[in-house]
Write an enzyme that holds these catalytic residues in place. Structure first.
Site, PDB file in Angstrom:
ATOM      1  N   TYR A  21       6.964  -5.420 -11.863  1.00 21.80           N
ATOM      2  CA  TYR A  21       5.922  -4.758 -10.983  1.00 21.80           C
ATOM      3  C   TYR A  21       5.389  -4.642 -11.919  1.00 21.80           C
ATOM      4  CZ  TYR A  21       2.679  -1.297  -9.137  1.00 21.80           C
ATOM      5  OH  TYR A  21       2.125  -0.464  -8.526  1.00 21.80           O
ATOM      6  N   ASP A  67      -7.392   5.182 -14.919  1.00 22.05           N
ATOM      7  CA  ASP A  67      -6.698   4.747 -13.730  1.00 22.05           C
ATOM      8  C   ASP A  67      -7.927   4.931 -12.291  1.00 22.05           C
ATOM      9  OD1 ASP A  67      -5.240   2.873 -12.315  1.00 22.05           O
ATOM     10  OD2 ASP A  67      -3.945   4.340 -11.970  1.00 22.05           O
ATOM     11  N   ASP A 106      -0.196  -3.853  -8.120  1.00 22.60           N
ATOM     12  CA  ASP A 106      -0.684  -2.933  -7.949  1.00 22.60           C
ATOM     13  C   ASP A 106      -2.124  -4.059  -7.824  1.00 22.60           C
ATOM     14  OD1 ASP A 106      -2.897  -1.118  -7.322  1.00 22.60           O
ATOM     15  OD2 ASP A 106      -2.281  -0.096  -9.628  1.00 22.60           O
ATOM     16  N   ASP A 125      -5.197  -2.049  -6.947  1.00 26.35           N
ATOM     17  CA  ASP A 125      -5.838  -1.181  -5.840  1.00 26.35           C
ATOM     18  C   ASP A 125      -6.588  -1.101  -4.747  1.00 26.35           C
ATOM     19  OD1 ASP A 125      -5.272  -0.094  -8.834  1.00 26.35           O
ATOM     20  OD2 ASP A 125      -7.560  -0.295  -9.362  1.00 26.35           O
ATOM     21  N   HIS A 163       0.331  -4.914  -3.290  1.00 23.33           N
ATOM     22  CA  HIS A 163      -0.419  -3.975  -2.790  1.00 23.33           C
ATOM     23  C   HIS A 163      -1.961  -3.397  -2.387  1.00 23.33           C
ATOM     24  CE1 HIS A 163      -0.037  -0.935  -5.362  1.00 23.33           C
ATOM     25  NE2 HIS A 163       0.983  -1.296  -5.784  1.00 23.33           N
ATOM     26  N   GLU A 179      -4.832  -0.651  -1.299  1.00 22.00           N
ATOM     27  CA  GLU A 179      -4.723   0.908  -0.641  1.00 22.00           C
ATOM     28  C   GLU A 179      -6.007   1.077  -0.336  1.00 22.00           C
ATOM     29  OE1 GLU A 179      -5.620   3.267  -5.055  1.00 22.00           O
ATOM     30  OE2 GLU A 179      -4.277   1.996  -5.438  1.00 22.00           O
ATOM     31  N   CYS A 233      -5.429   7.976  -9.749  1.00 24.97           N
ATOM     32  CA  CYS A 233      -4.294   7.492  -9.502  1.00 24.97           C
ATOM     33  C   CYS A 233      -3.584   8.945  -7.596  1.00 24.97           C
ATOM     34  CB  CYS A 233      -3.439   8.738 -11.089  1.00 24.97           C
ATOM     35  SG  CYS A 233      -1.949   9.134 -10.206  1.00 24.97           S
ATOM     36  N   ARG A 259      -0.754   0.513   1.048  1.00 27.14           N
ATOM     37  CA  ARG A 259      -0.186   1.737   0.455  1.00 27.14           C
ATOM     38  C   ARG A 259      -1.203   2.578   1.176  1.00 27.14           C
ATOM     39  NH1 ARG A 259      -1.191   3.639  -5.867  1.00 27.14           N
ATOM     40  NH2 ARG A 259      -2.454   5.245  -5.086  1.00 27.14           N
ATOM     41  N   GLU A 308       2.363   6.879  -0.879  1.00 26.62           N
ATOM     42  CA  GLU A 308       2.232   7.236  -2.249  1.00 26.62           C
ATOM     43  C   GLU A 308       2.264   9.082  -1.405  1.00 26.62           C
ATOM     44  OE1 GLU A 308       2.675   7.420  -4.685  1.00 26.62           O
ATOM     45  OE2 GLU A 308       0.910   6.427  -5.325  1.00 26.62           O
ATOM     46  N   ASN A 342       7.978   5.855  -4.747  1.00 24.65           N
ATOM     47  CA  ASN A 342       7.698   5.694  -5.913  1.00 24.65           C
ATOM     48  C   ASN A 342       8.276   6.798  -6.868  1.00 24.65           C
ATOM     49  OD1 ASN A 342       6.064   5.345  -8.259  1.00 24.65           O
ATOM     50  ND2 ASN A 342       3.772   6.226  -7.089  1.00 24.65           N
TER      51      ASN A 342
END
Length: 301
Positions: A48, A62, A89, A91, A116, A118, A126, A161, A191, A213
């Site tokens: 990942y 982040d 990731d 975002d 992914h 989100e 985060c 996500r 998440e 996660n």
């Protein structure tokens, strides 16, 4: 030599096959190309690339400050050295639906097995911090539809996500997940679920591969692999574990050198030179170089 021996297409197919196998796929987050190689050598079947890790590596929080081209460049460095499928990731897709579409193609070009996206607003934060906000469900549906249309390789995995659990509650997060699957998502990443019961409820409601996660110091429990497999989850994610281990060791080492004036006490905790060279494949490079330069030229030629 330290490079992949597989194609992006074969890694994407392998990723989908592993997700369909019924076995839990444990996926550590790499912090750099060399750590991705170590993930492979220790027997894991996928790797990942965490947005939080990529941001931290640049000295950034982040909160959506990295760009799609920055993470694509790091992704390409990592996919070059490992035969493992890599999930990244991405975002929020780095902008509007058209940006999400371009992001998909950048990540395909980087050799990844999937990404992914989100449903947070920009700037994101985060997923285990308070104060998150999510976009309206219709906006995320458009984001995913654009991403799905931009995909050129049908085996490239598009995961959605949702951060809605902490904002709107579990039922709303499940409803969003179903809408995201209808919009083209192949898998779902819920998440910040609060407890084992919520993991179970999500699994019962959503009929696509699910990611759990297992980040440290977050809002949810650290469930072991057996529990997650029994719950029917497909991926156990350890996104920042290696970064936290490495930075903890670095900080301890620096304090020891500052206090002692030498690193001698740290030697038993270090990876040896021979192990590093083994991991890097020095012998293979030497053999390759010898095979290339195994001739001499006559004077004057």
């Amino acid at each position: 030599m330290l490079h992949t021996h597989t194609t992006p297409g074969s890694r994407r197919r392998a990723f989908r096959e592993r997700l369909a196998s019924g076995r839990l796929l444990r996926m550590p987050g790499a912090i750099n190309p060399l750590s991705a190689r170590l993930v492979q050598e220790t027997g894991f079947e996928a790797v990942y690339l965490s947005g939080a890790v990529l941001a931290a590596d640049l000295g950034l929080p982040d909160i959506g400050l990295t760009t799609s081209t920055e993470i694509a460049a790091r992704a390409q460095q990592i996919t070059r050295v490992t035969d493992l499928p890599a999930l990244i990731d991405a975002d929020t897709g780095f902008g509007e639906p058209m940006n999400a579409a371009r992001t998909v193609q950048l990540m395909e070009d980087a050799g990844l097995a999937g990404l992914h996206l989100e449903d947070q607003v920009n700037p994101k934060r985060c997923g285990h911090l308070d104060g998150k906000s999510v976009v309206p469900r219709a906006d995320m549906v458009r984001r995913l539809q654009a991403a799905a249309r931009a995909r050129r390789d049908a085996d490239f995995l598009l995961m959605a996500r949702t951060d809605a659990r902490a904002v709107e509650g579990l039922a709303a997060a499940i409803d969003r997940a179903k809408a995201y699957v209808d919009a083209g998502a192949d898998a779902v990443f819920p998440e910040a679920l609060a407890d084992e019961g919520e993991f179970e409820a999500f699994r019962e409601a959503v009929d696509v591969p699910l990611l759990a996660n297992m980040t440290e110091f977050g809002k949810g429990p650290l469930l072991d692999a057996t529990t997650l497999e029994n719950l029917g989850y497909n991926i156990a994610l350890y996104p920042v574990t290696l970064l936290r281990l490495a930075m903890g060791a670095v900080e301890d080492g620096l304090r020891a050198i500052a206090a002692d004036g030498t690193q001698a006490s740290l030697l038993p905790r270090m990876q040896t030179r021979s192990r590093l060279y083994e991991l890097l494949g020095y012998e293979e490079y030497t053999a390759f170089d010898s095979a290339v330069f195994d001739f001499t030229l006559s004077p004057g030629t």
